[in-house]
Scaffold this active site. Structure first.
Site, PDB file in Angstrom:
ATOM      1  N   LYS A   1       0.838  -1.206   0.000  1.00 46.48           N
ATOM      2  CA  LYS A   1       0.000   0.000   0.000  1.00 46.48           C
ATOM      3  C   LYS A   1       0.869   1.251   0.000  1.00 46.48           C
ATOM      4  O   LYS A   1       0.543   2.260  -0.621  1.00 46.48           O
ATOM      5  CB  LYS A   1      -0.922  -0.019   1.215  1.00 46.48           C
ATOM      6  CG  LYS A   1      -1.825   1.209   1.318  1.00 46.48           C
ATOM      7  CD  LYS A   1      -2.698   1.142   2.553  1.00 46.48           C
ATOM      8  CE  LYS A   1      -3.582   2.386   2.666  1.00 46.48           C
ATOM      9  NZ  LYS A   1      -2.824   3.627   2.858  1.00 46.48           N
ATOM     10  N   ARG A   2       1.997   1.178   0.688  1.00 42.71           N
ATOM     11  CA  ARG A   2       2.906   2.322   0.757  1.00 42.71           C
ATOM     12  C   ARG A   2       3.403   2.712  -0.640  1.00 42.71           C
ATOM     13  O   ARG A   2       3.538   3.875  -0.965  1.00 42.71           O
ATOM     14  CB  ARG A   2       4.089   1.996   1.673  1.00 42.71           C
ATOM     15  CG  ARG A   2       4.936   3.214   2.041  1.00 42.71           C
ATOM     16  CD  ARG A   2       6.055   2.857   3.004  1.00 42.71           C
ATOM     17  NE  ARG A   2       5.537   2.454   4.303  1.00 42.71           N
ATOM     18  CZ  ARG A   2       5.551   1.194   4.772  1.00 42.71           C
ATOM     19  NH1 ARG A   2       6.059   0.226   4.037  1.00 42.71           N
ATOM     20  NH2 ARG A   2       5.061   0.899   5.946  1.00 42.71           N
TER      21      ARG A   2
END
Length: 514
Positions: free
Chosen positions: A265-266
């Site tokens: 997600k980062r």
């Protein structure tokens, strides 16, 4: 031809479904449908500490949006239900007891503090602590292999906490078969004795997984490569129960667009793309994560993109319908190495699917956007003419990757520009341009039947007869009608907005830029 194919997608409801999980579900779905099999959804919620209340519904909604719905699962064709492991926990103790009775498992009463002390001691000695054959029966650890039956029963009766561990065989070489990776060799002496059951009455993933796959008659286990280290234990568990093991296939990781490692997600937050199929709101802190659906991607484009991450059809073909994917899919063509994710390629897929859709279908998606702008601007005529919008869509869609791009590409069809691109104005609007544009207005006024053909003939004829450079007229004209040097063919724009509006826009530009 394979028969009685049954596969399962078994996510944990601990948050939103990562696209790596969606790809695992997709490959299971494609494999099942190719062989007229069954695609099962099982919710593996034995870890109640990480359970998220809305995650299960999110998983179901995501599969529906991707058009890969499950055949059996919670609330649907519950032939082997229930399909939530937390609702099956009474089953697992029986199987743990069976392993104990067969000598394939044992009770372990070691406390967390005792195990911590063993780990620290091993670290000081430059070793790694592994709970297995080399120390489980030597008296240093507290388990039923060194305690008498009476001592074991006394501890259980007294309420001492325990786990049930698998008794991994010693001095054996396992030759494991993987449908993607081929033969895998593992020495059992390197394996630890995994915990199968806890004293709180809950199984670990390993026991519950094997029992459920057996009881649900799963024929093929297609899962991520993070489970490859568990393959030896799972294979041994099938042997211990004297059950026929399914075929196993472990899928490689989806990798970051830049650098090394698994897509996270980062990475999406940093580079500006979603990693989840649907938008997700964290109920604890209110954080909202982007989704492909809400970002304007078509589900069929999203699925087509995912299918080619780690699988190739052996041809140059890139665009596949779901039916074509089903027919083409083959586990033998799944790659052993990780697949690098490309945000740009993902947009390309969406663009290809957008171009393939009919103008009418795209108009249905664009109309709410036009109506939203109309409600905020009195300059846009209402009610909206759907036929007009469809013509606009046909003129601008080839420049778009998403339906939400349409307004920026076509706003001038609905509302006249009130300002003009500064850089373009300085370059294209000279001292004599206003006079030239006023002469052009006279030419346009003289066109009796305002069609594309007539407008082209009259305006181009006038430019030629006056020996004016086409750019000196057409660029300022585009600026007048659009507000910038962009858009489809000028004569399409003129006829679409009409003769009167064309003249008004030119005159407004003369007044503003002159």
């Amino acid at each position: 031809m394979l028969e009685n194919v049954r596969v399962r997608f078994a996510p944990s409801p601990t948050g939103p479904l990562h696209i790596g999980g969606v790809r695992t579900a997709l490959f299971n779905y494609l494999f099942a449908k190719k062989y007229n099999g069954t695609f099962v959804l099982r919710i593996e919620d034995t870890d109640q500490t990480r359970y998220v209340a809305n995650a299960e519904q999110y998983i179901i909604d995501a599969l529906e949006w991707c058009n890969i719905p499950f055949d059996e699962g919670p609330g649907k064709n519950e032939k082997f239900g229930p399909y939530r492991q937390s609702e099956r926990k009474e089953l697992y103790k029986k199987y743990a007891d069976e392993l104990l009775a067969k000598g394939w498992a044992y009770y372990a009463f070691d406390t967390a503090e005792q195990l911590d002390a063993h780990r620290k001691q091993h670290e000081e000695d430059g070793k790694t602590f592994i709970y297995n054959w080399h120390n489980r029966a030597k008296g240093r650890l507290v388990n039923s292999l060194v305690l008498s039956e009476e001592e074991v029963q006394a501890k259980i009766t007294a309420g001492d906490k325990y786990v049930i561990r698998f008794k991994t065989p010693q001095d054996e070489t396992l030759i494991l078969e993987d449908e993607v990776r081929g033969k895998v060799r593992v020495e059992t002496n390197t394996l630890d004795d995994k915990v199968l059951f806890k004293s709180d009455g809950m199984p670990t993933y390993h026991l519950a997984n094997i029992v459920d796959d057996h009881l649900m008659e799963i024929s093929h286990v297609i899962r991520g490569e993070e489970w490859l280290p568990s393959l030896p234990l799972h294979t041994l568990l099938y042997r211990a129960f004297d059950w026929q093991a399914p075929k196993f296939a472990h899928l490689s990781l989806i990798l970051k667009p830049v650098g090394k490692g698994k897509l996270s997600k980062r990475d999406g937050d940093k580079l500006g793309f979603p990693v989840f199929p649907l938008e997700y709101t964290n109920e604890e802190n209110g954080d909202v994560s982007r989704g492909y659906k809400e970002d304007g991607y078509f589900s069929d484009a999203f699925i087509n993109m995912l299918s080619l991450l780690g699988w190739n059809p052996g041809t140059e073909q890139e665009l596949f319908t779901l039916d074509e994917l089903v027919q083409s899919f083959d586990l033998k063509r799944v790659s052993k190495s990780g697949a690098k994710f490309s945000p740009d390629k993902t947009k390309w897929f969406n663009q290809q699917y957008l171009q393939q859709k009919s103008d009418a279908a795209l108009t249905a998606l664009f109309l709410p956007i036009v109506e939203e702008h109309a409600s905020a601007s009195e300059a846009i005529k209402t009610p909206i003419d759907e036929e007009y919008v469809e013509k606009v869509v046909g003129l601008i869609k080839e420049r778009a990757s998403f339906v939400q791009d349409f307004w920026d590409l076509s706003s001038f069809f609905f509302v006249a520009p009130t300002s003009y691109d500064e850089k373009a104005s300085k370059k294209q609007w000279k001292e004599t341009t206003g006079e030239l544009m006023q002469a052009l207005v006279s030419v346009i006024e003289g066109i009796q039947v305002f069609t594309i053909e007539n407008a082209q003939t009259e305006i181009k004829g006038w430019i030629t007869s006056k020996e004016i450079g086409f750019g000196k007229v057409m660029q300022p004209l585009r600026l007048s009608l659009v507000g910038k040097l962009a858009g489809p063919d000028l004569f399409d724009i003129m006829v679409m907005i009409g003769k009167e509006q064309t003249i008004q826009r030119i005159q407004h530009a003369i007044a503003t830029l002159g």
